[in-house]
Design a protein around this motif. Structure first.
Motif, PDB file in Angstrom:
ATOM      1  N   GLY A  84       0.840  -1.133   0.076  1.00 18.10           N
ATOM      2  CA  GLY A  84      -0.006  -0.161   0.107  1.00 18.10           C
ATOM      3  C   GLY A  84       0.841   1.162  -0.049  1.00 18.10           C
ATOM      4  O   GLY A  84       0.329   2.375   0.184  1.00 18.10           O
ATOM      5  N   MET A  85       2.103   1.069  -0.262  1.00 14.99           N
ATOM      6  CA  MET A  85       3.129   2.314  -0.312  1.00 14.99           C
ATOM      7  C   MET A  85       3.833   2.473  -1.734  1.00 14.99           C
ATOM      8  O   MET A  85       3.637   1.596  -2.600  1.00 14.99           O
ATOM      9  CB  MET A  85       4.024   2.018   0.773  1.00 14.99           C
ATOM     10  CG  MET A  85       3.688   1.883   2.088  1.00 14.99           C
ATOM     11  SD  MET A  85       4.738   1.296   3.023  1.00 14.99           S
ATOM     12  CE  MET A  85       5.919   2.641   3.743  1.00 14.99           C
ATOM     13  N   SER A  86       4.080   3.792  -2.054  1.00 16.10           N
ATOM     14  CA  SER A  86       4.692   3.831  -3.305  1.00 16.10           C
ATOM     15  C   SER A  86       6.207   4.053  -3.210  1.00 16.10           C
ATOM     16  O   SER A  86       6.632   4.547  -2.222  1.00 16.10           O
ATOM     17  CB  SER A  86       4.069   5.473  -3.868  1.00 16.10           C
ATOM     18  OG  SER A  86       4.741   5.640  -5.073  1.00 16.10           O
ATOM     19  N   ALA A  87       6.759   3.388  -4.321  1.00 17.09           N
ATOM     20  CA  ALA A  87       8.347   3.440  -4.274  1.00 17.09           C
ATOM     21  C   ALA A  87       8.761   4.637  -5.443  1.00 17.09           C
ATOM     22  O   ALA A  87       9.906   4.801  -5.532  1.00 17.09           O
ATOM     23  CB  ALA A  87       8.851   2.090  -4.965  1.00 17.09           C
ATOM     24  N   GLU A  88       7.836   5.514  -5.450  1.00 14.86           N
ATOM     25  CA  GLU A  88       7.909   6.636  -6.623  1.00 14.86           C
ATOM     26  C   GLU A  88       9.112   6.377  -7.508  1.00 14.86           C
ATOM     27  O   GLU A  88      10.136   6.927  -7.930  1.00 14.86           O
ATOM     28  CB  GLU A  88       8.667   7.926  -5.601  1.00 14.86           C
ATOM     29  CG  GLU A  88       7.642   8.193  -4.421  1.00 14.86           C
ATOM     30  CD  GLU A  88       7.944   9.548  -3.585  1.00 14.86           C
ATOM     31  OE1 GLU A  88       9.117   9.976  -4.001  1.00 14.86           O
ATOM     32  OE2 GLU A  88       7.392   9.528  -2.551  1.00 14.86           O
ATOM     33  N   TRP A  89       8.424   5.416  -8.383  1.00 16.24           N
ATOM     34  CA  TRP A  89       9.186   5.038  -9.626  1.00 16.24           C
ATOM     35  C   TRP A  89       8.859   6.158 -10.748  1.00 16.24           C
ATOM     36  O   TRP A  89       7.717   6.450 -11.163  1.00 16.24           O
ATOM     37  CB  TRP A  89       8.764   3.705 -10.166  1.00 16.24           C
ATOM     38  CG  TRP A  89       9.183   3.156 -11.174  1.00 16.24           C
ATOM     39  CD1 TRP A  89      10.805   3.416 -11.737  1.00 16.24           C
ATOM     40  CD2 TRP A  89       8.892   2.027 -12.054  1.00 16.24           C
ATOM     41  NE1 TRP A  89      11.024   2.601 -12.797  1.00 16.24           N
ATOM     42  CE2 TRP A  89      10.177   1.983 -13.405  1.00 16.24           C
ATOM     43  CE3 TRP A  89       7.859   1.449 -12.271  1.00 16.24           C
ATOM     44  CZ2 TRP A  89       9.797   1.103 -14.038  1.00 16.24           C
ATOM     45  CZ3 TRP A  89       7.633   0.440 -13.357  1.00 16.24           C
ATOM     46  CH2 TRP A  89       8.880   0.232 -14.290  1.00 16.24           C
TER      47      TRP A  89
END
Ligand SMILES: Cc1cc2nc3c(=O)[nH]c(=O)nc-3n(C[C@H](O)[C@H](O)[C@H](O)COP(=O)(O)OP(=O)(O)OC[C@H]3O[C@@H](n4cnc5c(N)ncnc54)[C@H](O)[C@@H]3O)c2cc1C
Length: 381
Positions: A84-89
């Motif tokens: 539920g988190m973003s790795a900011e790709w």
């Protein structure tokens, strides 16, 4: 299939191996002496740049990098969905920028072979370069634009991986303290002890992912593990979104615009043992290069300065695979400058080995016992 796995080390490599093994149904414990992501993985620029990092030839290492890049879309999707988190790709593409006409000829050779390996790269002249990257210095004469390169925000990727591991039931043990000893049990399996853990930890299979510290395991497993730390100093500037659009590489440094209004500039390479402080000299060089490459950065103060220890091996290749004669121990270490990029491919290979699959011939160059004299292999019991 082994069902009790202990992964040693909570950087991107350990967390990725734990994640992949757990989602294939294995019971995994991860042991980290300090804090997960607290070393190289949390310090990295997060570039997924197999072409910019391998400019000479399509050797086994380049092919491993490319294989990992191709795994990234599904890999990130699965980690983000589960955590539920973003790795900011950010699929920014990259620009290798050249200041002299003389630099352009060798780049044509590089572009030719890299395009045979799906780079889709093109050489752009000065005018086009400034259209792509308006803040760039007017002294740049040409650039190699590679649209297939991208970047993640490494601290966020590590955080998301850890959350995904926990969702899958991985037992993540932090603050375990120093390694006291490790041994392979004659009847199968292996045991490790850490200073802040009560009693020994037994496992059917151990996966050593201790980054620059992996050499510590050599003496316990009768292996020569020539991994040493190469410090990388790195800094960031405040910047407005879109001010620097691509990952930009020069012969002196690189720049990566993150989503959090930070422009990251890295990175030095020096030998300072296990020291992770920054020096005026290391960061000063990056600051001066920044002002030359992007005139709007001239005289600007850095927002943050930090450093991490890249796990380098004697031949520059990772140590990845089972130790001959000691199948209860798998090594996944020594990823040097490309551990973020290489994490999914490494995790898939480790999970395949844990499932009992054979090592692919293509990976022979990474054999973890390649530095150990043949007569000593398998004597680490
Ligand atoms: C400044 C900088 C920029 C970088 N930029 C990029 C980039 O843009 N793209 C890219 O792909 N790569 C990049 N890298 C390289 C990348 O960061 C590394 O290759 C990668 O993080 C290695 O991951 P790791 O898990 O092996 O090591 P680490 O993240 O260092 O993790 C190893 C872990 O093992 C733990 N440990 C220590 N001793 C033991 C022990 N005895 N037993 C168990 N665990 C132990 C440590 O505490 C640590 O948490 C960069 C590195 C630096 C320093």
């Amino acid at each position: 299939m082994a069902d009790s796995i202990v992964v040693l080390g909570g950087g991107v490599i350990g967390l990725s191996c734990a994640f992949e093994a757990a989602r294939r149904g294995m019971k995994v414990t991860l042991i980290e002496p300090g804090t997960t992501g607290g070393q190289a993985s949390g310090a990295a620029a997060g570039m997924l740049a197999p072409y910019s990092e391998n400019t000479e030839q399509p050797d086994a290492f380049f092919q491993f990098c490319l294989r990992s890049l191709r795994l990234y879309p599904d890999w990130i999707r699965d980690i983000e969905e589960l955590s539920g988190m973003s790795a900011e790709w950010v699929r920014s593409g990259s620009l290798n920028v050249f200041m002299h006409e003389a630099d352009v000829l060798p780049v044509e050779t590089r572009m030719r072979w890299q395009n045979e390996w799906s780079a889709r790269a093109e050489l752009v002249g000065a005018a086009e370069l400034r259209k792509l990257e308006p803040k760039l210095t007017a002294s740049a004469v040409a650039g190699l634009y590679t649209p297939s390169e991208s970047h993640v925000y490494a601290p966020k990727l590590v955080e998301a991986l850890e959350a995904a591991c926990r969702k899958l039931g991985v037992s993540v043990v932090e603050q375990a303290g120093a390694l006291l000893d490790a041994s392979v049990n004659p009847g199968g399996g292996a045991t490790v002890r850490f200073s802040r853990l009560d009693g020994p930890v037994h496992a059917e299979r151990l996966v050593v992912c201790a980054g620059a510290w992996s050499g510590e395991y050599g003496r316990w497993f009768g292996l020569s593990v020539p991994i040493h730390p190469i410090r990388g100093q790195i800094c960031s500037f405040g910047h407005a979104a879109g001010e620097v659009r691509h990952m930009v590489f020069s012969s002196q440094a690189y720049w990566v615009g993150k989503r959090n209004d930070r422009l990251v500039c890295g990175a030095s390479e020096d030998v300072a043992g296990f020291e992770t402080s920054v020096t005026e000299r290391g960061i000063g060089r990056l600051v001066r290069s920044s002002g030359r490459m992007f005139p709007h950065l001239a005289g600007k103060e850095t927002l943050h300065r930090w450093a991490g220890l890249r796990p380098a091996t004697r031949d520059g290749l990772p140590l990845l695979g089972e130790i001959a004669g000691t199948p209860s121990v798998i090594m996944a270490a020594g990823h040097y400058r490309n551990g973020i990029l290489l994490s999914p491919a490494t995790a898939f290979i480790v999970a395949d080995l844990l499932e009992g699959k054979r090592v692919e011939p293509a990976l022979a160059a990474f054999a973890p016992d390649r530095f150990t004299p043949a007569a000593k292999i398998g004597l680490g019991h």
